[in-house]
Design a protein around this motif. Structure first.
Motif, mmCIF file in Angstrom:
data_model
loop_
_atom_site.group_PDB
_atom_site.id
_atom_site.type_symbol
_atom_site.label_atom_id
_atom_site.label_comp_id
_atom_site.label_asym_id
_atom_site.label_seq_id
_atom_site.Cartn_x
_atom_site.Cartn_y
_atom_site.Cartn_z
ATOM 1 N N ARG A 46 38.927 45.823 32.442
ATOM 2 C CA ARG A 46 38.423 45.515 33.789
ATOM 3 C C ARG A 46 39.561 45.611 34.801
ATOM 4 O O ARG A 46 40.730 45.449 34.465
ATOM 5 C CB ARG A 46 37.843 44.098 33.831
ATOM 6 N N VAL A 101 35.492 46.586 38.460
ATOM 7 C CA VAL A 101 35.178 47.766 37.647
ATOM 8 C C VAL A 101 35.404 47.409 36.186
ATOM 9 O O VAL A 101 36.408 46.768 35.847
ATOM 10 C CB VAL A 101 36.062 48.963 38.052
ATOM 11 N N LEU A 123 43.287 51.375 40.890
ATOM 12 C CA LEU A 123 41.929 51.250 41.438
ATOM 13 C C LEU A 123 42.000 51.221 42.966
ATOM 14 O O LEU A 123 42.774 50.450 43.555
ATOM 15 C CB LEU A 123 41.287 49.962 40.912
ATOM 16 N N GLY A 154 30.453 49.136 37.890
ATOM 17 C CA GLY A 154 31.155 48.533 39.010
ATOM 18 C C GLY A 154 30.210 47.659 39.805
ATOM 19 O O GLY A 154 28.992 47.884 39.814
ATOM 20 N N ALA A 172 31.012 53.137 32.434
ATOM 21 C CA ALA A 172 31.754 52.505 33.527
ATOM 22 C C ALA A 172 30.750 51.800 34.433
ATOM 23 O O ALA A 172 29.737 52.385 34.822
ATOM 24 C CB ALA A 172 32.524 53.557 34.310
ATOM 25 N N SER A 223 26.263 48.407 43.323
ATOM 26 C CA SER A 223 26.750 48.568 41.949
ATOM 27 C C SER A 223 26.603 50.011 41.508
ATOM 28 O O SER A 223 25.911 50.811 42.144
ATOM 29 C CB SER A 223 25.986 47.644 40.992
ATOM 30 N N SER A 268 39.972 44.843 39.320
ATOM 31 C CA SER A 268 39.265 44.392 40.514
ATOM 32 C C SER A 268 40.119 44.643 41.746
ATOM 33 O O SER A 268 41.346 44.878 41.653
ATOM 34 C CB SER A 268 38.901 42.908 40.408
#
Lengths: 152, 277, 164
Positions: free
Chosen positions: B269, B248, B176, B205, B203, B217, B271
C-alpha cells in the motif's frame, strides 16, 4: 426329505438375490471440464470420458427401479455462486454387461424400471448440460448426483 | 422396459446456442499456467459463428511494460537471448492448425518441452491464436462499376506462464503521485516486482475526503513482470476543491484466475495527500 | 406334520427373501470449471459499396458500413489493439489504394462518445469496460484513379488483441 424340498424350491425360484449380490456403485463423475462463461456446455451420456457412470448389479430375471436425485445447480467451491445444470430426457443410457446387451436411453428425470433379461449387472451413463451466465464467477463448481435403486 | 431394447441417444450438443453473424473464436482460459511437474495445459476454442473458422496457434516472447503515458503495452525484444525467461521456443500446441466448425469447440493442448537443466524460476510466453473465418457480408456491387469491401480477421494473444521449482513474487511501490487531468485525477505509481515471478494481481485505489468518505475509486487487474509505472484514473467531477487522502493498494487477488494459479504475497500500500483545485 | 411345518417355514422365508424390495443408493459428483474467456470477433465488414473513378470515398467510424470488432474479456483489464492494414485493395491484377484509417473504441455498442484513435501496426492501449466489453470501429478512405478498372475490390483488416 426337508433337504429335497429346499433344493426343489431353490430350483424353482432360480438364483436368489442374496443380500451381498445387489450393488450400486458410483464409478465416474460427470465432468464438464472447462466451461466458458456464457457458453452452454453439454456432455453426452455416450461420452466415454466425461459422462457420469454408475454400476448396478442384481440378478437375471429381477427388476430394478432407478430414481435419480439430480441437482439443479452446481455450487462454486469456496462459495460465491451457483452454476445451473439440467438433464434432458435422453441424458441417461443403461447397458448390460453381457455381450448381447444393447444400450437403452431413458429420461433421468423420471423413475425407470428395468427387467433384467440378458445381464445380471449393467452400467448407467449420465450426461447433462451446464449453462454458465455471461458473468458467471470463475472457479470450480461441484454438485452431487444420487442414484437410488430399488431391487425387486 | 428391458435392456434388450435399443435406442440410440441423440443429444444435440449446444442446441439453442445463439449463432453470431461474426467471425472469430472464444478463447478460454485467457491466461495459461503450466508447471514443471505436469508440463501441459489446455485451452478451449469455441466458434460462436455460422461459418467454420480456420485457427492457427503460435507462441512468441514478449512481456508487458508501461509507456510514457503509463499505459500497458507489450515489449517484444528483437531477439531472445539466453538470459531472458522465454518459454516460447519450447511450447508446442497440439493441434497447431485446425478448423473449428460453427458452434463447435476444440481443445488445444499446450505441451512444454523445456531444455534439460532448466533452472528453477518462472518462464513466459505469449500464445497467439489467429482466426480466419468466412468473409463477412458486404453489399453487392454494380458489376459494371467499382465496388469495395474489406473483411475482418482477428488474432487473440493471451499470456502463458511456466513455473519450475519454488517461485515467489512481491511488489515495491514508490513515487505515488496524482495530477488533475481533465475531468479525472490521473494517478501514477512506480511498481517494481520483487522475487522471482511476475506479480499478477489487482490494483485498487480510493480517494477520501476530509471526513473519510470514499468519493472516488478504481480497481484494475495488473501484471507487473519487471517494473511498470501504470496510470489509473479517478473521476473528479463534482468534487469540491480541498484536500483528499489517496490510498493505493496492490494485492494478488484476481477474480478471473484460479486461486491456485496466483502466487500469494502480502498486500502493498501507499498513500498520498491530494489537493484538488 | 412337523416336517411339513418346517418345509413351509423355509418356503416362506425363501419367498420373502426373493420378493422383498431392497433399496440402495450411490453418489457421483458433477463438476465443472468455469473460465474467463477472451473473445475477439469481426462483427461487421468495412463496406465502401460502389465508388466512382477519380472520386475518393471515405467511410467514417460512425457510418452504418464501418468495420466493427466486438471484444469481451476480463472487466477493466488492459488490452492492446494492433492492426494489419492493407495499402491496396485488389481485384484480380488491379489495385485500389486505401488509407487514412480512422478508429474508435467504446464500452458499449455505439460510436456516440467513443474514443478515437488511428489504427496502425503500433499498439493502441485500451481496456475492457467494467462489464468486460469493448467495441472497436474502423473506417478509411479509398482513392480510385480516374481510369480505375471496374471490378470488386477486396482486402482484409486484421485486429490483434493482446491481453496480459
Amino acid at each position: 426329505m426337508l433337504r429335497c424340498a429346499c433344493l426343489l424350491l431353490l430350483a424353482l425360484l432360480g438364483p436368489l438375490p442374496l443380500l451381498g449380490q445387489t450393488q450400486v456403485v458410483g464409478i465416474r463423475d460427470l465432468n464438464f471440464g472447462p466451461v466458458i462463461r456464457g457458453v452452454p456446455n453439454a456432455v453426452a451420456p455416450t461420452d466415454p470420458v466425461r459422462s457420469g457412470q454408475f454400476y448396478v448389479r442384481h440378478r437375471i430375471g429381477g427388476s430394478v427401479q432407478l430414481r435419480f436425485t439430480l441437482p439443479t445447480r452446481l455450487t462454486r467451491v469456496g462459495g460465491g455462486g451457483n452454476l445451473p445444470i439440467s438433464f434432458a430426457t435422453t441424458d441417461a443410457v443403461a447397458q448390460g454387461t453381457a455381450g448381447s446387451s444393447v444400450p437403452v436411453t431413458f429420461n433421468p428425470n423420471a423413475t425407470q424400471t428395468f427387467n433384467l433379461v440378458t445381464s445380471a449387472d449393467f452400467n448407467i451413463r449420465l450426461g447433462g448440460r451446464v449453462s454458465p451466465a455471461a458473468n458467471q464467477a470463475t472457479g470450480s463448481y461441484r454438485g452431487t448426483v444420487t442414484l437410488n435403486v430399488t431391487f425387486f | 422396459m428391458t435392456l434388450r431394447r435399443f435406442f440410440l441417444p441423440v443429444v444435440a450438443l449446444l442446441a439453442g446456442t445463439q449463432v453470431l453473424a461474426a467471425q472469430g473464436v472464444v478463447v478460454a482460459p485467457h491466461a495459461v499456467y503450466l508447471d514443471h511437474r505436469t508440463r501441459s495445459a489446455a485451452i478451449t476454442l469455441y466458434n460462436p459463428g455460422a461459418e467454420p473458422v480456420e485457427v492457427s496457434i503460435s507462441a512468441f516472447y514478449a512481456y508487458p511494460v508501461t509507456d510514457s503515458l503509463g499505459q500497458f503495452t507489450l515489449e517484444t525484444p528483437d531477439s531472445v537471448t539466453a538470459g531472458m525467461p522465454s518459454a516460447a521456443a519450447w511450447i508446442r500446441a497440439f493441434p497447431r492448425i485446425m478448423t473449428v466448425p460453427p458452434l463447435a469447440r476444440q481443445t488445444v493442448r499446450l505441451l512444454a518441452q523445456p531444455p534439460a537443466g532448466l533452472p528453477d524460476g518462472e518462464y513466459w510466453s505469449l500464445v497467439l491464436i489467429a482466426a480466419k473465418g468466412g468473409s463477412l457480408p458486404v453489399s453487392a456491387g454494380d458489376t459494371a462499376g467499382i465496388s469495395v469491401g474489406l473483411t475482418l480477421e482477428v488474432r487473440t494473444i493471451i499470456p502463458l506462464t511456466y513455473r519450475k521449482g519454488a517461485v515467489v513474487t512481491g511488489l515495491a511501490l514508490s513515487g505515488l503521485h496524482a495530477t488533475p487531468a481533465g475531468d479525472s485525477l490521473a494517478i501514477r505509481v512506480h511498481a517494481e516486482r520483487q522475487g522471482s515471478a511476475a506479480y499478477i494481481g489487482t490494483a485498487r485505489g480510493a480517494l477520501r475526503d476530509a471526513a473519510g468518505k470514499v468519493v472516488g475509486s478504481f480497481s484494475e487487474p495488473v501484471a507487473i513482470y519487471y517494473q511498470a509505472e501504470p496510470t489509473f484514473a479517478i473521476a473528479r467531477q463534482g468534487l469540491p476543491a480541498g484536500r483528499y487522502q489517496l490510498t493505493v493498494e496492490f494485492t494478488n487477488e484476481r477474480t478471473d484466475l484460479m486461486p491456485e494459479q496466483l502466487l500469494k504475497g502480502p498486500p502493498v500500500r501507499d498513500s498520498l495527500e491530494v489537493t484538488l483545485p | 406334520m412337523r416336517t411339513l411345518t418346517r418345509v413351509s417355514a423355509t418356503v416362506a422365508a425363501l419367498l420373502s427373501l426373493a420378493t422383498a424390495a431392497q433399496a440402495q443408493s450411490a453418489n457421483i459428483n458433477a463438476t465443472a470449471v468455469v473460465y474467463q474467456a477472451m473473445t475477439v470477433t469481426g462483427a461487421r465488414a468495412l463496406d465502401f459499396g460502389n465508388v466512382f473513378p477519380g472520386v475518393a470515398k471515405s467511410i467514417a467510424v460512425a457510418a452504418a458500413t464501418s468495420g466493427r470488432f466486438d471484444l469481451t474479456g476480463q472487466a477493466s483489464a488492459n488490452v492492446n489493439l494492433t492492426f494489419t492494414l492493407p495499402t491496396n485493395l485488389t481485384s484480380g491484377a488491379n489495385n485500389l489504394p486505401i488509407g487514412t484509417w480512422t478508429g474508435c473504441t467504446n464500452a458499449t455498442n455505439t460510436t456516440t462518445g467513443c474514443t478515437t484513435f488511428t489504427p496502425s501496426g503500433s499498439a493502441t492501449a485500451s481496456a475492457f469496460s467494467g462489464t468486460g466489453n469493448l467495441f472497436v470501429w474502423v473506417g478509411g478512405t479509398v482513392t480510385p484513379a480516374a481510369n480505375q478498372a471496374a471490378g470488386t475490390y477486396n482486402g482484409t483488416v486484421t485486429l490483434t488483441a493482446a491481453y496480459f
